[in-house]
Design a protein around this motif. Sequence first.
Motif, PDB file in Angstrom:
ATOM      1  N   LEU A 142       1.062  -1.123  -0.026  1.00  0.00           N
ATOM      2  CA  LEU A 142       0.081  -0.149  -0.151  1.00  0.00           C
ATOM      3  C   LEU A 142       0.904   1.304  -0.060  1.00  0.00           C
ATOM      4  O   LEU A 142       0.519   2.200  -0.699  1.00  0.00           O
ATOM      5  CB  LEU A 142      -1.050   0.057   1.221  1.00  0.00           C
ATOM      6  CG  LEU A 142      -2.077  -0.983   1.336  1.00  0.00           C
ATOM      7  CD1 LEU A 142      -2.789  -0.717   2.724  1.00  0.00           C
ATOM      8  CD2 LEU A 142      -2.803  -0.814   0.081  1.00  0.00           C
ATOM      9  N   ALA A 143       1.998   1.102   0.778  1.00  0.00           N
ATOM     10  CA  ALA A 143       2.855   2.471   0.859  1.00  0.00           C
ATOM     11  C   ALA A 143       3.675   2.528  -0.423  1.00  0.00           C
ATOM     12  O   ALA A 143       4.092   3.891  -0.800  1.00  0.00           O
ATOM     13  CB  ALA A 143       3.700   2.282   2.059  1.00  0.00           C
ATOM     14  N   THR A 144       4.287   1.467  -1.056  1.00  0.00           N
ATOM     15  CA  THR A 144       5.311   1.564  -2.009  1.00  0.00           C
ATOM     16  C   THR A 144       4.626   1.186  -3.558  1.00  0.00           C
ATOM     17  O   THR A 144       5.298   1.844  -4.492  1.00  0.00           O
ATOM     18  CB  THR A 144       6.339   0.438  -1.534  1.00  0.00           C
ATOM     19  OG1 THR A 144       5.927  -0.695  -1.564  1.00  0.00           O
ATOM     20  CG2 THR A 144       6.853   0.834  -0.438  1.00  0.00           C
ATOM     21  N   GLU A 145       3.794   0.484  -3.582  1.00  0.00           N
ATOM     22  CA  GLU A 145       3.172   0.212  -4.965  1.00  0.00           C
ATOM     23  C   GLU A 145       2.096   1.040  -5.450  1.00  0.00           C
ATOM     24  O   GLU A 145       1.936   1.015  -6.789  1.00  0.00           O
ATOM     25  CB  GLU A 145       2.965  -1.320  -4.842  1.00  0.00           C
ATOM     26  CG  GLU A 145       3.811  -2.348  -4.794  1.00  0.00           C
ATOM     27  CD  GLU A 145       4.999  -2.305  -6.071  1.00  0.00           C
ATOM     28  OE1 GLU A 145       4.613  -2.056  -7.001  1.00  0.00           O
ATOM     29  OE2 GLU A 145       5.933  -2.815  -5.753  1.00  0.00           O
ATOM     30  N   TRP A 146       1.317   1.738  -4.463  1.00  0.00           N
ATOM     31  CA  TRP A 146       0.147   2.399  -4.873  1.00  0.00           C
ATOM     32  C   TRP A 146       0.602   3.916  -4.832  1.00  0.00           C
ATOM     33  O   TRP A 146      -0.577   4.595  -4.456  1.00  0.00           O
ATOM     34  CB  TRP A 146      -0.905   2.158  -3.819  1.00  0.00           C
ATOM     35  CG  TRP A 146      -1.527   0.674  -3.888  1.00  0.00           C
ATOM     36  CD1 TRP A 146      -0.907  -0.402  -3.631  1.00  0.00           C
ATOM     37  CD2 TRP A 146      -2.821   0.395  -4.510  1.00  0.00           C
ATOM     38  NE1 TRP A 146      -1.909  -1.775  -4.096  1.00  0.00           N
ATOM     39  CE2 TRP A 146      -2.887  -1.024  -4.564  1.00  0.00           C
ATOM     40  CE3 TRP A 146      -3.877   1.131  -5.395  1.00  0.00           C
ATOM     41  CZ2 TRP A 146      -3.943  -1.632  -5.198  1.00  0.00           C
ATOM     42  CZ3 TRP A 146      -4.895   0.444  -5.735  1.00  0.00           C
ATOM     43  CH2 TRP A 146      -4.942  -1.050  -5.861  1.00  0.00           C
ATOM     44  N   THR A 147       1.669   4.299  -4.893  1.00  0.00           N
ATOM     45  CA  THR A 147       2.062   5.586  -4.765  1.00  0.00           C
ATOM     46  C   THR A 147       1.291   6.719  -5.478  1.00  0.00           C
ATOM     47  O   THR A 147       1.010   7.729  -5.242  1.00  0.00           O
ATOM     48  CB  THR A 147       3.697   6.022  -4.605  1.00  0.00           C
ATOM     49  OG1 THR A 147       4.082   5.332  -6.101  1.00  0.00           O
ATOM     50  CG2 THR A 147       4.418   5.206  -3.773  1.00  0.00           C
TER      51      THR A 147
END
Length: 329
Positions: A142-147
């Motif tokens: 959620l923090a790194t792929e959905w930026t």
Amino acid sequence: MNSQSSMGSYVEPNKEFDRDMNYIPDRITRDGRDGWPVEPGRYRLIVAKACPWANRAIIVRRLLGLEDVISIGYCGPTHDARSWTFDLDPGGRDPVLGIERLQEAYFKRFPDYPRGITVPAMVDVPTGQVVTNDFPWITHDLATEWTEHHREGAPDLWPADVRDEMDDVMKRIFTEINNGVYRCGFAGTQEAYDSAYERLWAAMDWLEERLADRRYLMGDSITEADVRLFTTLARFDAVYHGHFKCNRQKLTEMPVLWAYARDLFQTPGFGETIDFDQIKQHYYVVQTDINPTQIVPQGPDPEVWLTPHGREALGGRPFGDGTPPSSER
């Protein structure tokens, strides 16, 4: 849930607690390498406010502003040996997936799924199939792929400059504290309990010292490490101190950790995700091997979480270069 916990782990008589960490390994990524590309509106995050592991995902989704991108479904706080259920929804069915039990989404993809039906879980709405229940990777991604879909001002929960140390800190928090309280509560022998108890409190003392001169675990701003610790601290006095026999001290008797926990609780994105009634209902009703009477304690008073903490004196910027999430949605 007799010998089963909500994580699909168990304790056997005369043995130590053993958490089953074999989760569905698929990840939702920008490049879709596992067959699940990042796509707004496609996935539904299934959680329970009672569960500390799911609570992480609720907080991260809020902090990053993904509410309009990934829908959320809430299971009730109690369940039987088969599955978490949607008894909080009208008719006892998730309004998007149309299912009564989370188990249905697992079985739709894996008809003979042999492990625990756990939350959090990401479900593919078009097919109704579970994608993953690998909780550490869910929040990481959620923090790194959905930026590209984060809100403006979303905090950086995985800052590059502290990532190596943060991995070490989070590993110790998981093994000694997040899982350590379960190791105490589900110990099958006095020896196993004594060992678990000593490990837990060694780590709690380490945190009391680490946080004495820094506002957050990694410095001046909130990271995923703080999210992971917070969900255990929020449950400590209400459940783990008595129910899991983690009773050297209450959290309220540890000056630094208690102030730190209140600081986070009073930070937008954290406290509003905590439901103490659901938390207590889950542990005291479901875990009948520990609490066969299923009597749920009335205390402690949740208002203590709103008392002044004084951590502002350490400075820092909770959201780094970002901003708080908007009011609760």
